[in-house]
Enzyme design. Structure first.
Site, PDB file in Angstrom:
ATOM      1  N   LYS A 152       0.836  -1.207   0.000  1.00  0.00           N
ATOM      2  CA  LYS A 152       0.000   0.000   0.000  1.00  0.00           C
ATOM      3  C   LYS A 152       0.863   1.247   0.000  1.00  0.00           C
ATOM      4  CE  LYS A 152      -3.953   2.058   2.461  1.00  0.00           C
ATOM      5  NZ  LYS A 152      -4.921   1.878   3.562  1.00  0.00           N
ATOM      6  N   SER A 209      -9.615   2.190   2.552  1.00  0.00           N
ATOM      7  CA  SER A 209      -8.658   2.874   1.690  1.00  0.00           C
ATOM      8  C   SER A 209      -7.585   1.950   1.127  1.00  0.00           C
ATOM      9  CB  SER A 209      -7.989   4.003   2.464  1.00  0.00           C
ATOM     10  OG  SER A 209      -7.131   3.493   3.480  1.00  0.00           O
ATOM     11  N   SER A 250     -10.399   0.155   6.763  1.00  0.00           N
ATOM     12  CA  SER A 250      -9.684   0.217   5.492  1.00  0.00           C
ATOM     13  C   SER A 250      -9.083  -1.099   5.022  1.00  0.00           C
ATOM     14  CB  SER A 250      -8.586   1.283   5.563  1.00  0.00           C
ATOM     15  OG  SER A 250      -9.155   2.565   5.585  1.00  0.00           O
TER      16      SER A 250
END
Length: 579
Positions: free
Chosen positions: A207, A279, A303
């Site tokens: 990420k 996210s 997330s």
């Protein structure tokens, strides 16, 4: 007027007029102010009327005499705050107060760093897609028996990224050269008999909140789209030492919110008309589409769990403090966690075994080992809340019955009856502090998402949460921690729909781990980030269920989840367009 008074007046003025450049030669930023918006008719002078109007924002009321008495104190505080706002506070500077999920008398069982995964017997498939969708354990088996090289596996995933990333926008940066270099090194290691563990030679996505030395780490946000760190995050370092192969930086919603980043919206492989949620949007999308072996995500408030539900992946949000956050963008210091997103439940154990561990550079890091090995499910007790399943769908109820069929004892869980809603303010306030500069300099206007629900508006509103009320929220958090500690007494795990009963909010606040796994499928319309239908036509969408355990007992929910996954038999289904 004395020099001291002049300085105080100047500082106070800076809070409202943006005249900070005159203080000590500091020109770091210009503070958002009334004077910066000359069209307003607001008097910049603080008066008792100002206080009276401000009382409405706090739901309180004072007398005229009380307002007059506090006027000097408020002016002095504004002086102090103006000076505070001039100080350089980088994102990595954590508050002095550090959250600890462990209550004072809470006993945490000792665990050695030990991993035991099932033996693999399946031969290497001929079809490339079958290889791409294999588990980490299977990929590792084929790498070790010589059926497959890391270079071949890396090439396979890079080809799939080239073919599909344009549609999914799952990767912000693809590190092709580095991936080939790391894969070649893994193959040399294997040929020399050196085995670094279950992730050795396995390509993965990271990420884009995690620092990678010399490689773009943009946090998905326009103000940071050219940001290149000069060091690695601790998790980046650990994965490199574990021999994992970095394919690239997966997309995340700008500053860890949603699935919209500065370049595009990340798409759900099951339906590219909708976003993959956020996210950890790119990590879930890439894993679901077979673009990598596994991925790393982060969670502050959903997330990892939310994109895992949307994309049909299995995501593990570990206990707060189990995995170092050093070198990751800080959104909310007391809530942020780092965890894996995978295609099978036990892959999460393999990844967690590599990234777990104490780190002195993370003030919230815990010193707890991680053991995963076979457990006797017949000796386990799992809790459930009947109302959650009555309000859920058929996939939720099938998961509960599948758990019952395994011989696990099911008992009603005493879910705490506490109003949890105020806990969400923790994220709003800490995030507003972490990105205060963007608000004060108007650079929040650069963020692509400018809706009512988006960060710029939330950060502005968060400035009207009083410090006194924020402490009260923290005290509520302690009450919830105590209640959850009592509730888990006598239970090995809790099962339920991901978002039922405020469980996602509560367990994020208390630091408890949560595992999301695929439970089935449903026909539903295309939805927005907030699950609002945006098309009438329906499609086959994955549905998941969650397991929670007591602090640092991830081994239990992984073992239960692995058995549940096998019983449900829905994990091998793939998004049709990427299979």
């Amino acid at each position: 007027m004395s020099i001291k008074t002049d300085r105080r007046a100047l500082l106070r003025g800076a809070a409202f007029t943006g005249a900070v450049g005159a203080i000590g030669g500091c020109e770091r930023f210009q503070i958002r102010s009334v004077a910066a918006n000359p069209s307003t008719d607001i008097d910049p002078k603080i008066t008792t009327r100002s206080i009276a109007e401000a009382e409405k924002l706090q739901g309180i009321s004072f007398s005229a005499a009380e307002r007059g008495m506090m006027l000097d104190d408020i002016e002095n505080r504004l002086t102090t705050l103006a000076g505070l706002r001039l100080m350089d506070m980088p994102n990595g500077l954590a508050p002095a107060m550090v959250f600890n999920p462990k209550l004072p008398r809470k006993k945490i069982s000792s665990q050695k760093n030990r991993l035991s995964l099932p033996l693999i017997s399946r031969a290497l498939p001929e079809n490339e897609a079958d290889i791409a969708y294999a588990s980490v354990n299977e990929l590792g088996h084929w790498l070790r028996n010589g059926s497959l090289t890391s270079a071949q596996l890396t090439d396979l995933y890079l080809r799939r990224i080239t073919k599909h990333n344009g549609e999914l926008n799952a990767f912000i940066t693809i590190t092709e050269g580095l991936a080939r270099e790391q894969a070649a090194k893994a193959d040399v290691d294997f040929s020399n008999g050196r085995d670094r563990g279950p992730l050795h030679g396995i390509p993965y996505g990271l990420k884009d909140l995690a620092d990678t030395k010399g490689i773009l780490t943009s946090w998905g946000a326009t103000p940071f789209k050219d940001r290149i760190p000069d060091s690695d995050a601790e998790v980046t370092r650990k994965l490199r030492l574990a021999g994992a192969v970095l394919l690239g930086k997966t997309a995340c919603g700008a500053i860890a919110y949603g699935d919209q980043w500065f370049g595009a919206r990340t798409r759900n492989p099951w339906n590219s008309d909708e976003g993959s949620s956020g996210s950890s949007a790119g990590s879930a999308s890439a894993v679901a589409a077979g673009l990598c072996g596994f991925a790393i995500g982060t969670e502050t408030l959903g997330s990892i769990i939310s994109p895992s539900e949307r994309c049909g992946t299995t995501g593990l949000r570990p206990t707060f403090g189990r995995v170092s956050r050093a070198g990751f963008m800080a959104l909310c210091w007391s809530l942020d966690k780092v965890g894996p997103i995978c295609r099978t439940v036990e892959d999460n154990a393999a990844v967690l075994s590599a990234i777990n561990g104490y780190d002195a550079d993370d003030p919230g890091a815990a010193r707890v080992g991680f053991t995963y090995e076979p457990l006797d499910l017949l000796q386990m007790t799992v809790g459930y809340v009947p109302e959650w399943f009555e309000e859920g769908d058929e996939s939720d109820r099938k998961a509960l019955e599948a758990l019952r069929s395994l011989g696990i004892t099911l008992k009603e869980f005493p879910w705490p009856e506490i109003d949890l809603s105020a806990l969400s303010e923790i994220v709003q306030v800490e995030a507003a502090a972490a990105f205060s500069d963007l608000t004060l300099t108007d650079r929040d206007d650069e963020l692509a998402w400018q809706a009512k629900e988006a960060w710029p508006n939330s950060w502005r509103a968060a400035r009207f949460v009083s410090a006194v009320d924020y402490i009260q929220i923290d005290r509520l958090r302690r009450r919830v921690m105590e209640a959850m500690n009592s509730a888990f007494d006598g239970f090995d795990a809790l099962i339920g729909p991901h978002f039922a009963g405020g469980a996602l909010l509560a367990t994020n606040a208390t630091g408890h781990p949560q595992l999301a796994l695929r439970a089935g499928f449903s026909q539903r319309p295309t939805v927005s980030l907030f699950d609002e239908p945006i098309q009438k036509q329906t499609f086959k969408a994955p549905r998941g269920v969650s397991l929670w355990s007591d602090l640092f007992e991830e081994r239990k929910i992984i073992a239960i989840g692995a058995a549940l996954e096998k019983t449900l038999g829905v994990q091998d289904a793939r998004p049709p367009a990427f299979s």
